[in-house]
Design a protein around this motif. Structure first.
Motif, short mmCIF file in Angstrom:
data_model
loop_
_atom_site.label_atom_id
_atom_site.label_comp_id
_atom_site.label_asym_id
_atom_site.label_seq_id
_atom_site.Cartn_x
_atom_site.Cartn_y
_atom_site.Cartn_z
N ILE A 286 -37.58 -4.14 42.59
CA ILE A 286 -37.05 -5.48 42.90
C ILE A 286 -35.89 -5.38 43.89
N LEU A 287 -34.99 -4.42 43.66
CA LEU A 287 -33.83 -4.27 44.54
C LEU A 287 -34.25 -3.85 45.95
N THR A 290 -36.00 -6.78 47.71
CA THR A 290 -35.02 -7.79 48.15
C THR A 290 -34.35 -7.36 49.45
N ALA A 291 -33.92 -6.11 49.51
CA ALA A 291 -33.27 -5.60 50.72
C ALA A 291 -34.23 -5.61 51.91
N LEU A 293 -36.79 -7.65 52.38
CA LEU A 293 -36.97 -9.04 52.80
C LEU A 293 -35.81 -9.53 53.67
N LEU A 294 -34.61 -9.18 53.27
CA LEU A 294 -33.43 -9.63 54.00
C LEU A 294 -33.33 -8.95 55.38
N LYS A 466 -26.02 -5.35 40.91
CA LYS A 466 -27.21 -5.63 41.72
C LYS A 466 -26.88 -6.17 43.11
N VAL A 470 -28.05 -4.12 46.46
CA VAL A 470 -28.88 -4.76 47.50
C VAL A 470 -28.16 -4.71 48.85
#
Length: 565
Positions: A286-287, A290-291, A293-294, A466, A470
């Protein structure tokens, strides 16, 4: 002559968008297939390498992952030659078929427990096929898109191809997470991990359907019409010093550094969080996702900017920034992801006092060696527990001693009767059963001492910072976008049309297949050998600095080169 002067009538139209979409979607799926293995390395260790000790098994799993990278340069040579002779479109249709089918077979492969040594052998064979296919895919897609790009937008157009590797990794993480949550962790470890591999056959069908709609690239058609094609792309690419020199400069001055930055930011970070810091696997996914995607839009940003300021300054700046900040960033990652580990290491550092002659590397390729010395017992436990330690030389013949702050736990020498095979048993020899019992006592004492000093058995997900994790991962991937966003355009511009597919593919895949692909294996082995969880970072730092220096001195900027001439 500049490209703007050579092709003034080239405009951006609907067909160009289809070219980018088809090339990008197909390459995303190939990277998805390729990175499923890397994302599931821990589970694959248990499924296919259970016949050796745990440390060797994990290194073997990483080596099997790296095997796909090892053959990528050979795929680049084979399919690069076909692409320069046969055409860009036809070649990357073949590579996609090979990739998709080999991934599907991995999803059906029985584990080591069912078919023994045949399981890892077939697994490695499929990885080799994947690597060969990927070696031919990237050069074709990048060349195909670059040869469709209008003047002054080559960096922007090819940056969408650069997104595909990260997008493929992201897609693999999303699918893995979805299956994990749907079937549960226990079922996922037992059989659910196969689903993401099997799904690839559906993605293969979609991608082939889209790519069949494409025509051959205009530069290739023009070259063929004018009779300028190469009859021997391999000889023209690597048999002539004038071109071979450029291949070598592209490798050392661009792709080697780009590769280690890429794999440190997107793969070693994943291994470090899950294997070293003991963060829950699902949370790590998940982490990382997320990174990714950003940071992903920055691939396009740097590609766009490279059309204005050049490819070279962006790529080399990314290498330098990475080399200068990796150590503080990974230290910060430890404090954020497993604060109890960081605090314990600071307040009660662990040292292993042992006779160097008593210590082994603990890498057993055939699974036959027994690591039973006092030093090996201590280091094996610490490595498995994810505890960083420092080595201190002890007097010859001394049993290893683990010191945790001001506490100490002594290991023991052992000669196991069943392993000797001598007619006369030496004094002090013990049975396998007695050795197992003493080892259990030692590990229990060491575990109690580590717990008392604050060392956690695994990271507490509730204590993971978190947002900070990230943010650190985002910065690591941000460096990736700097070095990777403009790289396709930079490589395409270095070589002529008749040998472009072959010439650009080899330095890219030696850089990414060897310098980058072996990074997780080499770095993890460096950590296992020294006990320093940050020692493996010296590998990417050294390569990134080398690329920055060589690139600055020898790489020529090519953003205004006419690639259709």
């Amino acid at each position: 002559m500049t490209e703007a002067a050579a092709t003034p009538d080239h405009t951006v139209d609907r067909r160009d968008r289809l070219v980018i979409l088809a090339s990008s979607v197909g390459t995303v799926i190939e990277w998805y297939d390729f990175y499923l293995y890397g994302s599931l390395a821990a589970i694959i260790t248990a499924q296919f390498f259970s016949g050796v000790n745990e440390t060797t098994g994990y290194i073997f799993a990483l080596l099997a992952f790296a095997a796909g990278f090892a053959v990528r340069p050979f795929g680049a040579v084979v399919f690069g030659r076909l692409g320069d002779l046969w055409g860009r479109k036809n070649t990357f249709l073949v590579t996609m078929m090979l990739m998709g089918l080999s991934t599907f077979i991995v999803g059906l492969l029985p584990p080591y427990a069912a078919i023994g040594i045949a399981a890892p052998v077939i697994l490695v064979a499929m990885r080799l096929i994947q690597g060969l296919a990927l070696g031919g895919e990237y050069g074709g897609a990048a060349t195909y898109v670059a040869e469709h790009a209008p003047p002054g937008r080559r960096g922007f157009y090819t940056s969408f191809i650069q997104i595909t590797a990260t997008a493929g990794l992201l897609l693999s993480l999303v699918v893995i997470l979805g299956v994990r949550f749907a079937v549960g962790e226990e079922a996922f470890a037992a059989w659910g991990w196969r689903i993401p591999f099997l799904v690839s056959i559906l993605l293969l069908g979609v991608s082939l359907w889209i790519r069949l709609k494409l025509d051959e690239s205009p530069a290739f058609r023009k070259m063929k019409a004018e009779g300028r094609g190469s009859r021997s792309p391999l000889k023209d690419s690597f048999g002539k010093w004038s071109n071979l020199k450029i291949v070598l400069i592209a490798l050392v001055g661009l792709t080697a550094g780009q590769a280690v930055v890429w794999y440190t930011g997107q793969f070693y970070a994943l291994f470090f969080l899950e294997r070293v810091l003991k963060v829950d696997g699902a949370l790590v996914n998940i982490l990382i996702a997320t990174a990714l995607l950003l940071a992903t839009p920055f691939f396009v940003f740097w590609g766009w900017l490279s059309d204005r300021v050049g490819r070279k300054p962006i790529i080399l700046t990314g290498c330098l920034l990475a080399a200068l900040t990796y150590f503080p960033l990974f230290h910060a990652l430890t404090d954020a992801a497993n604060p109890r580990l960081g605090a314990a290491a600071a307040s009660a550092p662990v040292t292993v006092h042992a006779d160097p002659a008593d210590c082994s590397l603990q890498f057993d390729p055939v699974g036959k060696q027994k690591f039973t010395s006092s030093c090996d017992l201590a280091k094996a436990y610490l490595a498995k527990a994810g505890v960083p330690y420092r080595n201190v030389e002890a007097p010859a013949g001394a049993a290893a001693e683990v010191r945790i702050g001001d506490q100490s736990v002594s290991s023991f020498h052992s000669i196991i009767v069943e392993d000797i095979g001598w007619s006369s048993i030496p004094s002090g020899a013990i049975s396998r059963e007695e050795f197992t019992a003493r080892k259990a006592v030692f590990e229990t004492e060491l575990g109690v001492a580590l717990t008392a000093a604050g060392y956690p058995a695994k990271a507490d997900s509730a204590l993971v910072n978190k947002p900070l994790v990230v943010a650190i991962l985002f910065l690591l991937v941000f460096y990736v976008t700097m070095v990777y966003g403009p790289i396709a355009a930079a490589l395409v511009e270095m070589f002529p049309t008749n040998i472009r597919y072959t010439s650009m593919s080899l330095p890219y895949h030696i850089g990414n297949g060897w310098f980058g692909g072996f990074l997780p294996t080499v770095s993890f082995a460096m950590v296992a050998a020294t006990g320093n969880i940050y020692f493996g970072l010296w590998y990417p730092v050294a390569i990134a600095v080398l690329t920055a220096v060589v690139g600055f001195l020898l790489v020529r900027e090519g953003k205004d080169v006419d690639i259709h001439a």
